[in-house]
Design a protein around this motif. Structure first.
Motif, PDB file in Angstrom:
ATOM      1  N   GLU A   3      11.493  -9.882  -9.939  1.00  0.00           N
ATOM      2  CA  GLU A   3      10.746  -9.708  -8.793  1.00  0.00           C
ATOM      3  C   GLU A   3      10.528 -11.092  -7.875  1.00  0.00           C
ATOM      4  O   GLU A   3      10.400 -11.178  -6.787  1.00  0.00           O
ATOM      5  CB  GLU A   3       9.288  -9.295  -8.846  1.00  0.00           C
ATOM      6  N   ALA A   4      10.556 -12.226  -8.691  1.00  0.00           N
ATOM      7  CA  ALA A   4      10.708 -13.489  -8.047  1.00  0.00           C
ATOM      8  C   ALA A   4      11.881 -13.662  -7.237  1.00  0.00           C
ATOM      9  O   ALA A   4      11.777 -14.255  -5.945  1.00  0.00           O
ATOM     10  CB  ALA A   4      10.512 -14.509  -8.908  1.00  0.00           C
ATOM     11  N   ASP A   5      13.039 -13.213  -7.647  1.00  0.00           N
ATOM     12  CA  ASP A   5      14.408 -13.211  -6.950  1.00  0.00           C
ATOM     13  C   ASP A   5      14.385 -12.308  -5.689  1.00  0.00           C
ATOM     14  O   ASP A   5      14.825 -12.636  -4.740  1.00  0.00           O
ATOM     15  CB  ASP A   5      15.562 -12.802  -8.010  1.00  0.00           C
ATOM     16  N   VAL A  55      19.050  -0.256  -1.432  1.00  0.00           N
ATOM     17  CA  VAL A  55      18.001   0.926  -1.859  1.00  0.00           C
ATOM     18  C   VAL A  55      17.791   1.581  -0.573  1.00  0.00           C
ATOM     19  O   VAL A  55      18.112   1.138   0.636  1.00  0.00           O
ATOM     20  CB  VAL A  55      16.826   0.213  -2.404  1.00  0.00           C
ATOM     21  N   ARG A  56      16.947   2.552  -0.561  1.00  0.00           N
ATOM     22  CA  ARG A  56      16.281   3.526   0.565  1.00  0.00           C
ATOM     23  C   ARG A  56      14.902   3.867   0.333  1.00  0.00           C
ATOM     24  O   ARG A  56      14.629   4.380  -0.830  1.00  0.00           O
ATOM     25  CB  ARG A  56      17.295   4.838   0.679  1.00  0.00           C
ATOM     26  N   PHE A  57      14.031   3.457   1.263  1.00  0.00           N
ATOM     27  CA  PHE A  57      12.863   3.872   1.233  1.00  0.00           C
ATOM     28  C   PHE A  57      12.576   5.015   1.896  1.00  0.00           C
ATOM     29  O   PHE A  57      12.936   5.364   3.107  1.00  0.00           O
ATOM     30  CB  PHE A  57      12.012   2.615   1.794  1.00  0.00           C
ATOM     31  N   THR A  67       1.028  -4.480   0.978  1.00  0.00           N
ATOM     32  CA  THR A  67       1.643  -5.945   0.723  1.00  0.00           C
ATOM     33  C   THR A  67       3.058  -6.246   0.732  1.00  0.00           C
ATOM     34  O   THR A  67       3.737  -5.290   0.249  1.00  0.00           O
ATOM     35  CB  THR A  67       0.831  -6.687  -0.399  1.00  0.00           C
ATOM     36  N   VAL A  68       3.430  -7.641   0.777  1.00  0.00           N
ATOM     37  CA  VAL A  68       5.161  -7.647   0.258  1.00  0.00           C
ATOM     38  C   VAL A  68       5.086  -7.374  -0.947  1.00  0.00           C
ATOM     39  O   VAL A  68       6.093  -6.857  -1.426  1.00  0.00           O
ATOM     40  CB  VAL A  68       5.265  -9.028   0.642  1.00  0.00           C
ATOM     41  N   GLY A  69       4.178  -7.630  -2.003  1.00  0.00           N
ATOM     42  CA  GLY A  69       4.278  -7.362  -3.348  1.00  0.00           C
ATOM     43  C   GLY A  69       4.796  -5.789  -3.615  1.00  0.00           C
ATOM     44  O   GLY A  69       5.523  -5.598  -4.414  1.00  0.00           O
ATOM     45  N   SER A  70       3.933  -4.934  -2.748  1.00  0.00           N
ATOM     46  CA  SER A  70       4.331  -3.573  -3.051  1.00  0.00           C
ATOM     47  C   SER A  70       5.532  -3.198  -2.677  1.00  0.00           C
ATOM     48  O   SER A  70       6.407  -2.323  -3.550  1.00  0.00           O
ATOM     49  CB  SER A  70       3.274  -2.723  -2.141  1.00  0.00           C
ATOM     50  N   ILE A  71       6.155  -3.905  -1.867  1.00  0.00           N
ATOM     51  CA  ILE A  71       7.828  -3.704  -1.183  1.00  0.00           C
ATOM     52  C   ILE A  71       8.513  -4.162  -2.426  1.00  0.00           C
ATOM     53  O   ILE A  71       9.671  -3.820  -2.851  1.00  0.00           O
ATOM     54  CB  ILE A  71       8.116  -4.332  -0.040  1.00  0.00           C
ATOM     55  N   VAL A  72       8.274  -5.421  -2.797  1.00  0.00           N
ATOM     56  CA  VAL A  72       9.081  -6.218  -3.917  1.00  0.00           C
ATOM     57  C   VAL A  72       9.010  -5.280  -5.205  1.00  0.00           C
ATOM     58  O   VAL A  72      10.191  -4.904  -5.710  1.00  0.00           O
ATOM     59  CB  VAL A  72       8.422  -7.408  -4.332  1.00  0.00           C
ATOM     60  N   ARG A  74       8.632  -1.963  -5.362  1.00  0.00           N
ATOM     61  CA  ARG A  74       9.435  -0.762  -5.241  1.00  0.00           C
ATOM     62  C   ARG A  74      10.975  -1.018  -5.058  1.00  0.00           C
ATOM     63  O   ARG A  74      11.720  -0.114  -5.715  1.00  0.00           O
ATOM     64  CB  ARG A  74       8.854  -0.106  -3.872  1.00  0.00           C
ATOM     65  N   THR A  75      11.176  -2.145  -4.697  1.00  0.00           N
ATOM     66  CA  THR A  75      12.755  -2.448  -4.385  1.00  0.00           C
ATOM     67  C   THR A  75      13.086  -2.723  -5.881  1.00  0.00           C
ATOM     68  O   THR A  75      14.024  -2.261  -6.454  1.00  0.00           O
ATOM     69  CB  THR A  75      12.701  -3.633  -3.828  1.00  0.00           C
ATOM     70  N   ALA A  76      12.314  -3.502  -6.737  1.00  0.00           N
ATOM     71  CA  ALA A  76      12.650  -3.599  -8.142  1.00  0.00           C
ATOM     72  C   ALA A  76      13.062  -2.294  -8.902  1.00  0.00           C
ATOM     73  O   ALA A  76      13.576  -2.134  -9.816  1.00  0.00           O
ATOM     74  CB  ALA A  76      11.754  -4.390  -8.994  1.00  0.00           C
TER      75      ALA A  76
END
Length: 82
Positions: A3-5, A55-57, A67-72, A74-76
């Motif tokens: 997630e940090a990456d 990825v596709r959302f 938040t940015v974290g929610s996108i991170v 979900r991407t992960a």
């Protein structure tokens, strides 16, 4: 990729889109926290993230990210599902 990456790629993407090297993001950052990150910039950011990470959302997901974290996160998840 951790997630940090992923967060680091988001910072790079948003700095490029906003042409602002001072942009800093954390997992708790919300769009209003970032100057000039308007709805048009948000759509461009989401498309760039999708292209960068393969990825596709869904539309409902994009609208629900708070938040940015929610996108991170979900991407992960989506990257792990490949």
């Amino acid at each position: 990729m951790t997630e940090a990456d992923i967060l680091q790629t988001f910072i790079r993407i948003l700095r490029d889109l906003l042409t602002d090297e001072s942009v800093a993001l954390t997992m708790d950052t919300r769009r209003p926290d970032v100057p000039n990150w308007d709805s048009f910039g948000y759509v461009n950011f989401i498309v760039a993230v999708e292209m960068e990470h393969g990825v596709r959302f869904g539309v409902a997901e994009v609208e629900s990210f708070d938040t940015v974290g929610s996108i991170v996160r979900r991407t992960a998840q989506l990257r792990g599902a490949r």
